[in-house]
Design an enzyme around this catalytic site. Structure first.
Site, PDB file in Angstrom:
ATOM      1  N   ALA A 192       0.824  -1.219   0.000  1.00 52.58           N
ATOM      2  CA  ALA A 192       0.000   0.000   0.000  1.00 52.58           C
ATOM      3  C   ALA A 192       0.855   1.265   0.000  1.00 52.58           C
ATOM      4  O   ALA A 192       0.384   2.335   0.380  1.00 52.58           O
ATOM      5  CB  ALA A 192      -0.925  -0.003   1.215  1.00 52.58           C
ATOM      6  N   ARG A 235       2.605   2.803  -2.641  1.00 54.63           N
ATOM      7  CA  ARG A 235       2.801   3.621  -3.837  1.00 54.63           C
ATOM      8  C   ARG A 235       1.694   4.677  -3.998  1.00 54.63           C
ATOM      9  O   ARG A 235       0.517   4.338  -3.956  1.00 54.63           O
ATOM     10  CB  ARG A 235       2.843   2.737  -5.080  1.00 54.63           C
ATOM     11  N   TYR A 288       4.784 -13.455 -13.557  1.00 55.56           N
ATOM     12  CA  TYR A 288       3.688 -12.678 -12.967  1.00 55.56           C
ATOM     13  C   TYR A 288       2.354 -13.393 -13.152  1.00 55.56           C
ATOM     14  O   TYR A 288       1.554 -13.515 -12.216  1.00 55.56           O
ATOM     15  CB  TYR A 288       3.646 -11.297 -13.623  1.00 55.56           C
TER      16      TYR A 288
END
Length: 251
Positions: A13, A15, A158
Site C-alpha cells: 500500500a 505507492r 507474474y
C-alpha cells in the site's frame, strides 16, 4: 457497511496513486483501523498511515519484507501490539512482470515474482490465521490479475503467481469456513495507478475493454471493502471480476 471494531492490514500500500493505498483509505473510511506495510517504498507506507490517522482511525506503517516469513511474523506481531489483532487481510503486494520472454527470463526474476506476489500472500495468511480462528471471524482478500486467468506475453512469472493466488484463495476458503473466515479474490484488469503507460498501448486497451476506460483504484477499493464486510459473509472462495469486460470476446 461498517467495519467498526475491525483491524485491517493491507500489503503493498506504499505507492502513491496505487490500488493498495486506495484500499487502505477506503477500509479506514468504513470504520476499520488499518495497518500498512512497505519495503523499498516504506516512506510511501508511512504517508498512507498518516492519511489514515487524519481520518480518525488508528494506523501503523510497518517495514516488512513480505517475501520473508520470519519478517512477516515480526511485522504482524508489531501490528497486533500497536493496533490489534488483524481480522481483515488484503494481500496486494506484487512484483509486476517485466515483459521478458521465456528464453530471456533469469531464474531470479521468476523467483522474485513468485515470492513477492504468491508466497507473500501465504506468509501473511499464515501469520494472521491463528488470531482469526481464535476470534471466529476473518476476511481475506487476495488481489489477482487478468494475467492470472488469460496469461500475458512475456509475463510467465507474474501470470503464474497471480493464477496461484486464485487457487490459494479457494483452498483458504475451505479451511476457513468452520472459523467464519471468508477468502475471496478480486480480479483486476488494468487500473489507473499512476504507472507510466504508453499512449498507444492505453488506447488499444481502452478499445478492448467494454467500459472503454481503465479502472479507477477507488472502484477496486470499493469491491474489497464489500468483501471485507458482514454484507459479504455468504461469499467465499469466489473471484470477483473487475475487468470491465476485458475478458470477453470482442471483435
Amino acid at each position: 457497511m461498517s467495519l467498526e471494531g475491525k483491524v485491517a492490514f493491507v500489503s503493498g500500500a506504499s505507492r502513491p496513486g496505487g490500488i493498495g493505498r486506495a484500499i487502505a483509505l477506503t477500509l479506514a473510511k468504513n470504520g476499520a483501523d488499518v495497518a500498512v506495510s512497505g519495503w523499498s517504498h516504506f516512506e510511501g507506507a508511512q504517508a498512507v498511515a498518516e492519511e489514515i490517522k487524519q481520518l480518525g482511525r488508528n494506523s501503523i506503517a510497518v517495514k516488512m519484507n513480505v517475501e520473508d516469513y520470519e519478517d512477516v511474523k515480526k511485522g504482524i506481531a508489531e501490528i497486533k501490539g500497536n493496533v490489534g489483532a488483524v481480522s481483515i487481510l488484503v494481500n496486494n503486494a506484487a512484483q509486476m512482470g517485466q515483459f521478458i520472454t521465456i528464453s530471456k527470463t533469469e531464474m531470479d526474476v521468476w523467483h522474485k515474482a513468485l515470492y513477492t506476489t504468491l508466497f507473500s500472500a501465504f506468509h501473511c495468511i499464515k501469520a494472521t490465521w491463528d488470531d482469526m480462528c481464535a476470534n471466529n471471524w476473518g476476511r481475506i482478500v487476495n488481489i489477482t490479475s487478468v494475467a492470472g486467468v488469460m496469461g500475458g506475453f512475456g509475463q510467465t512469472s507474474y501470470g503464474s503467481a497471480k493464477a496461484g493466488l486464485i487457487g490459494l484463495t479457494k483452498s483458504v476458503a475451505l479451511e476457513g469456513a468452520r472459523y467464519n473466515i471468508t477468502s475471496n479474490a478480486v480480479l483486476v484488469g488494468v487500473a489507473k495507478t499512476g504507472a507510466p503507460l504508453d499512449d498507444e498501448v492505453r488506447q488499444k486497451l481502452e478499445k478492448r475493454i467494454l467500459a472503454h476506460r481503465l479502472a479507477e483504484p477507488q472502484e477496486i477499493a470499493d469491491a474489497v471493502a464489500y468483501l471485507a464486510s458482514d454484507e459479504a459473509q455468504y461469499m467465499t472462495g469466489a473471484t470477483m471480476n473487475m475487468l470491465g469486460g476485458l475478458d470477453l470476446f470482442v471483435f
